[in-house]
Each structure stands twice: as C-alpha cells, then as structure tokens.
Design a protein around this motif. Sequence first.
Motif, PDB file in Angstrom:
ATOM      1  N   ILE A  22     -22.094  23.652  60.649  1.00 32.10           N
ATOM      2  CA  ILE A  22     -22.928  22.499  60.996  1.00 32.10           C
ATOM      3  C   ILE A  22     -23.827  22.842  62.182  1.00 32.10           C
ATOM      4  CG2 ILE A  22     -22.851  20.143  61.904  1.00 32.10           C
ATOM      5  CD1 ILE A  22     -20.279  19.798  60.117  1.00 32.10           C
ATOM      6  N   ASN A  23     -23.263  23.464  63.191  1.00 31.32           N
ATOM      7  CA  ASN A  23     -24.030  23.879  64.363  1.00 31.32           C
ATOM      8  C   ASN A  23     -25.162  24.824  63.964  1.00 31.32           C
ATOM      9  OD1 ASN A  23     -24.615  24.118  67.148  1.00 31.32           O
ATOM     10  ND2 ASN A  23     -23.451  26.017  67.248  1.00 31.32           N
ATOM     11  N   THR A  27     -29.174  23.892  64.264  1.00 26.17           N
ATOM     12  CA  THR A  27     -29.936  24.762  65.173  1.00 26.17           C
ATOM     13  C   THR A  27     -31.091  25.449  64.459  1.00 26.17           C
ATOM     14  OG1 THR A  27     -27.971  25.153  66.535  1.00 26.17           O
ATOM     15  CG2 THR A  27     -29.752  26.752  66.721  1.00 26.17           C
ATOM     16  N   GLU A  28     -30.869  25.907  63.243  1.00 25.46           N
ATOM     17  CA  GLU A  28     -31.879  26.667  62.500  1.00 25.46           C
ATOM     18  C   GLU A  28     -32.895  25.803  61.763  1.00 25.46           C
ATOM     19  OE1 GLU A  28     -29.581  29.250  59.971  1.00 25.46           O
ATOM     20  OE2 GLU A  28     -28.613  30.211  61.700  1.00 25.46           O
ATOM     21  N   ILE A  30     -33.446  22.012  62.331  1.00 30.33           N
ATOM     22  CA  ILE A  30     -33.906  20.746  62.909  1.00 30.33           C
ATOM     23  C   ILE A  30     -34.254  21.004  64.376  1.00 30.33           C
ATOM     24  CG2 ILE A  30     -33.378  18.322  63.356  1.00 30.33           C
ATOM     25  CD1 ILE A  30     -31.252  18.513  61.111  1.00 30.33           C
ATOM     26  N   GLU A  31     -35.490  20.726  64.748  1.00 34.69           N
ATOM     27  CA  GLU A  31     -35.925  20.981  66.122  1.00 34.69           C
ATOM     28  C   GLU A  31     -35.266  19.991  67.080  1.00 34.69           C
ATOM     29  OE1 GLU A  31     -39.996  21.339  68.725  1.00 34.69           O
ATOM     30  OE2 GLU A  31     -40.153  21.234  66.550  1.00 34.69           O
ATOM     31  N   GLY A  32     -34.747  20.526  68.192  1.00 33.22           N
ATOM     32  CA  GLY A  32     -34.129  19.677  69.201  1.00 33.22           C
ATOM     33  C   GLY A  32     -33.370  20.511  70.203  1.00 33.22           C
ATOM     34  N   ASP A  33     -32.550  19.833  71.030  1.00 31.15           N
ATOM     35  CA  ASP A  33     -31.735  20.545  72.003  1.00 31.15           C
ATOM     36  C   ASP A  33     -30.467  19.748  72.322  1.00 31.15           C
ATOM     37  OD1 ASP A  33     -32.559  18.526  73.772  1.00 31.15           O
ATOM     38  OD2 ASP A  33     -33.735  19.846  75.028  1.00 31.15           O
ATOM     39  N   CYS A  34     -29.650  20.313  73.188  1.00 39.19           N
ATOM     40  CA  CYS A  34     -28.397  19.695  73.646  1.00 39.19           C
ATOM     41  C   CYS A  34     -27.422  19.413  72.494  1.00 39.19           C
ATOM     42  CB  CYS A  34     -28.656  18.415  74.433  1.00 39.19           C
ATOM     43  SG  CYS A  34     -29.592  18.700  75.938  1.00 39.19           S
ATOM     44  N   HIS A  47     -23.723  15.364  68.598  1.00 35.87           N
ATOM     45  CA  HIS A  47     -24.603  14.856  69.650  1.00 35.87           C
ATOM     46  C   HIS A  47     -25.810  15.791  69.669  1.00 35.87           C
ATOM     47  CE1 HIS A  47     -26.198  14.787  73.790  1.00 35.87           C
ATOM     48  NE2 HIS A  47     -25.955  13.501  73.701  1.00 35.87           N
ATOM     49  N   PHE A  48     -27.019  15.226  69.545  1.00 32.07           N
ATOM     50  CA  PHE A  48     -28.214  16.071  69.444  1.00 32.07           C
ATOM     51  C   PHE A  48     -29.430  15.289  69.908  1.00 32.07           C
ATOM     52  CE2 PHE A  48     -31.305  18.401  66.493  1.00 32.07           C
ATOM     53  CZ  PHE A  48     -31.295  19.585  67.224  1.00 32.07           C
TER      54      PHE A  48
END
Length: 83
Positions: A22-23, A27-28, A30-34, A47-48
């Motif tokens: 899932i991580n 990460t690969e 969906i653009e985002g952070d945290c 949490h994302f």
Amino acid sequence: MLEYKFDTQLLIEGTDLSEDEINDYITENIEGDCLLAVGDESLIKIHFHTNTPWKVLEYCASKGDIHDVVIENMDRQANGLQG
C-alpha cells in the motif's frame, strides 16, 4: 499556501493487506507527502497529505472495506477556519 491541501485519513479493513504494498503504490502513483500506512494484514491506517484525496479513497477501496474516512482542508485550518 500549502503544497498539499488535504489531510486524508482512513482505515482499510480486509484480508492479506500489506503495509509495504500500500505504501509503495501510494508513493509511486499519488502525489503527496507525509504518508503513513500502518497496521497488520487485516487493518491498515492511512494518513496522507494530497491534493487528490479521491485517488487515495479509490485505491484503498480496491484493497478492502474503507471506513472512518476523514478529509480535512489544511488551508482552511491554517486560516483559523473549520477544515
């Protein structure tokens, strides 16, 4: 102004869930952070921070039953408003 507007949190309930899978997918793809993806093979907490929370929901729903979904607008919160 924040780079990623929405704090997206939810639980995925299912069978044979993998934190790492899932991580990696989020990460690969969906653009985002945290990103936090923690739990075990039957329950994962996500949490994302992202500008496209619907993509997170769509993916997570493909992995199992999603619930306790919370999406908060962090721009509004930063301005003292309800998220």
